[in-house]
Design a protein around this motif. Structure first.
Motif, PDB file in Angstrom:
ATOM      1  N   THR A 232      90.578   4.848  64.510  1.00 36.88           N
ATOM      2  CA  THR A 232      92.023   4.948  64.274  1.00 36.88           C
ATOM      3  C   THR A 232      92.439   6.402  64.079  1.00 36.88           C
ATOM      4  O   THR A 232      93.589   6.769  64.308  1.00 36.88           O
ATOM      5  CB  THR A 232      92.415   4.139  63.041  1.00 36.88           C
ATOM      6  OG1 THR A 232      91.609   4.567  61.917  1.00 36.88           O
ATOM      7  CG2 THR A 232      92.167   2.640  63.286  1.00 36.88           C
ATOM      8  N   ALA A 233      91.493   7.245  63.655  1.00 34.89           N
ATOM      9  CA  ALA A 233      91.713   8.691  63.544  1.00 34.89           C
ATOM     10  C   ALA A 233      90.510   9.395  64.155  1.00 34.89           C
ATOM     11  O   ALA A 233      89.521   8.757  64.503  1.00 34.89           O
ATOM     12  CB  ALA A 233      91.903   9.098  62.084  1.00 34.89           C
ATOM     13  N   GLU A 234      90.613  10.700  64.294  1.00 37.36           N
ATOM     14  CA  GLU A 234      89.519  11.476  64.868  1.00 37.36           C
ATOM     15  C   GLU A 234      89.048  12.515  63.876  1.00 37.36           C
ATOM     16  O   GLU A 234      89.852  13.257  63.308  1.00 37.36           O
ATOM     17  CB  GLU A 234      89.964  12.136  66.175  1.00 37.36           C
ATOM     18  CG  GLU A 234      88.834  12.809  66.942  1.00 37.36           C
ATOM     19  CD  GLU A 234      89.241  13.192  68.350  1.00 37.36           C
ATOM     20  OE1 GLU A 234      89.150  14.395  68.683  1.00 37.36           O
ATOM     21  OE2 GLU A 234      89.633  12.295  69.126  1.00 37.36           O
ATOM     22  N   GLU A 235      87.726  12.549  63.642  1.00 39.29           N
ATOM     23  CA  GLU A 235      87.133  13.487  62.692  1.00 39.29           C
ATOM     24  C   GLU A 235      86.068  14.318  63.396  1.00 39.29           C
ATOM     25  O   GLU A 235      85.320  13.798  64.233  1.00 39.29           O
ATOM     26  CB  GLU A 235      86.492  12.734  61.515  1.00 39.29           C
ATOM     27  CG  GLU A 235      87.440  11.826  60.752  1.00 39.29           C
ATOM     28  CD  GLU A 235      86.707  11.004  59.711  1.00 39.29           C
ATOM     29  OE1 GLU A 235      85.460  11.145  59.621  1.00 39.29           O
ATOM     30  OE2 GLU A 235      87.365  10.242  59.003  1.00 39.29           O
ATOM     31  N   HIS A 236      85.992  15.604  63.021  1.00 37.36           N
ATOM     32  CA  HIS A 236      84.996  16.498  63.602  1.00 37.36           C
ATOM     33  C   HIS A 236      84.207  17.168  62.481  1.00 37.36           C
ATOM     34  O   HIS A 236      84.748  17.488  61.416  1.00 37.36           O
ATOM     35  CB  HIS A 236      85.663  17.582  64.457  1.00 37.36           C
ATOM     36  CG  HIS A 236      86.509  17.046  65.565  1.00 37.36           C
ATOM     37  ND1 HIS A 236      86.009  16.689  66.790  1.00 37.36           N
ATOM     38  CD2 HIS A 236      87.841  16.801  65.627  1.00 37.36           C
ATOM     39  CE1 HIS A 236      86.975  16.251  67.557  1.00 37.36           C
ATOM     40  NE2 HIS A 236      88.112  16.303  66.877  1.00 37.36           N
ATOM     41  N   ARG A 237      82.926  17.387  62.725  1.00 38.00           N
ATOM     42  CA  ARG A 237      82.095  18.106  61.757  1.00 38.00           C
ATOM     43  C   ARG A 237      81.128  19.002  62.518  1.00 38.00           C
ATOM     44  O   ARG A 237      80.490  18.567  63.472  1.00 38.00           O
ATOM     45  CB  ARG A 237      81.318  17.125  60.873  1.00 38.00           C
ATOM     46  CG  ARG A 237      80.401  17.800  59.852  1.00 38.00           C
ATOM     47  CD  ARG A 237      79.995  16.821  58.761  1.00 38.00           C
ATOM     48  NE  ARG A 237      79.099  15.796  59.252  1.00 38.00           N
ATOM     49  CZ  ARG A 237      77.763  15.842  59.127  1.00 38.00           C
ATOM     50  NH1 ARG A 237      77.192  16.881  58.539  1.00 38.00           N
ATOM     51  NH2 ARG A 237      77.018  14.860  59.574  1.00 38.00           N
ATOM     52  N   GLU A 238      81.025  20.260  62.086  1.00 38.22           N
ATOM     53  CA  GLU A 238      80.116  21.205  62.711  1.00 38.22           C
ATOM     54  C   GLU A 238      78.796  21.231  61.942  1.00 38.22           C
ATOM     55  O   GLU A 238      78.782  21.382  60.719  1.00 38.22           O
ATOM     56  CB  GLU A 238      80.727  22.610  62.735  1.00 38.22           C
ATOM     57  CG  GLU A 238      81.960  22.745  63.612  1.00 38.22           C
ATOM     58  CD  GLU A 238      81.651  22.547  65.084  1.00 38.22           C
ATOM     59  OE1 GLU A 238      80.590  23.031  65.545  1.00 38.22           O
ATOM     60  OE2 GLU A 238      82.464  21.905  65.774  1.00 38.22           O
TER      61      GLU A 238
END
Length: 279
Positions: A232-238
């Motif tokens: 439902t949402a977009e999450e990013h992690r480096e």
């Protein structure tokens, strides 16, 4: 010659993906297997980053994706899926597509494998190996019809010269995935394409780590050091260390990593790129 798996292999595959349903060539069985396969067996190209061209004989593919609990890319996924479907009694045809995902105007070589599957009442497109946009349900061949899957909505458009185009709806936008015709492919076609994408110096599979898996309601991807979760949402992690990369590969994507000594240096190299970018 179309390959099938043994009864022991079929049982092991069903255990790998968590399937306990009937062994019959029906639309219901096809949908169930197509939903479960990409949840259990991730898309990954670790071999090509290690300088290894994946073997496409069924025994090697089965040993890697099922017995060794690895993942693979399109040829490995769809060759295994095809052998399982044929064993159950489905009639299948191997196809090949030109990928449009990165550039919708490109006319790239036919380097992606997917399947045509027949059931008593319908003809379906099946594809359990397209990485970040792998289908989670087969699509019936019906020009322009919007078809919901457990994740996104897709459609197949008939375009010029008898080609079809697969599109996915992202928000309110239709994005092209790939284009293809219905010419059957033989093992030598896939062998040539497999060699091409695994050895070409500027191939994406030679230069980048690409991993993907679906879970109910969400897609999870790893591109080099960036983990993306999209639902439902977009999450990013480096990720910033080799240990983080290894942990995500094992825990998030469920990959039993190979023992190849080169893997540690590949992960260290990716982590070093992160450190370099931060300075």
């Amino acid at each position: 010659m179309i390959q099938t798996v043994s009864p022991v292999q079929l049982a092991a595959y069903f255990d790998r993906i968590g399937y306990t349903g009937p062994h019959e060539a029906s639309a219901e069985t096809l949908h169930a297997l197509h939903r479960l396969h990409p949840q259990a067996i991730p898309f990954e190209n670790i071999d090509t980053l290690l300088g290894v061209t994946p073997r496409l004989d069924l025994e090697s593919v089965f040993a890697k994706l099922v017995s060794a609990r690895r993942g693979g890319y399109c040829y490995e996924h769809n060759l295994l899926f095809r052998a399982v479907l044929e064993t159950i009694g489905f009639e299948t045809t191997g196809l090949a597509a030109r990928v449009l995902w990165a550039d919708p105007d490109a006319m790239l070589p036919r380097t992606h494998m997917m399947l045509l599957v027949e059931t008593p009442d319908e003809t379906w497109l099946a594809d359990v190996g397209f990485g970040s946009m792998t289908l989670t349900a087969p699509l019936v061949f019906d020009n322009g019809r919007e078809q919901a899957t457990p994740h996104e909505t897709f459609r197949l458009d008939l375009i010029e010269r008898g080609d079809f185009k697969l599109l996915v709806k992202l928000g309110e936008t239709w994005k092209p995935v790939y284009r293809f015709d219905l010419e059957p492919q033989v093992p030598s076609d896939y062998a040539m394409a497999n060699h091409y994408v695994s050895t070409l110096p500027d191939s994406i599979f030679v230069n980048h780590l690409i991993v993907a898996r679906v879970i109910p309601g969400q897609r999870q991807t790893l591109f080099d050091r960036t983990v993306t979760r999209r639902g439902t949402a977009e999450e990013h992690r480096e990720l910033t260390s080799a240990a983080e990369l290894r942990g995500v590969l094992e825990d998030t994507f469920g990959i039993t990593l190979p023992t190849d000594a080169k893997l540690a240096s590949v992960l260290e190299h990716l982590a070093a790129q992160a450190a370099s970018a931060a300075t």
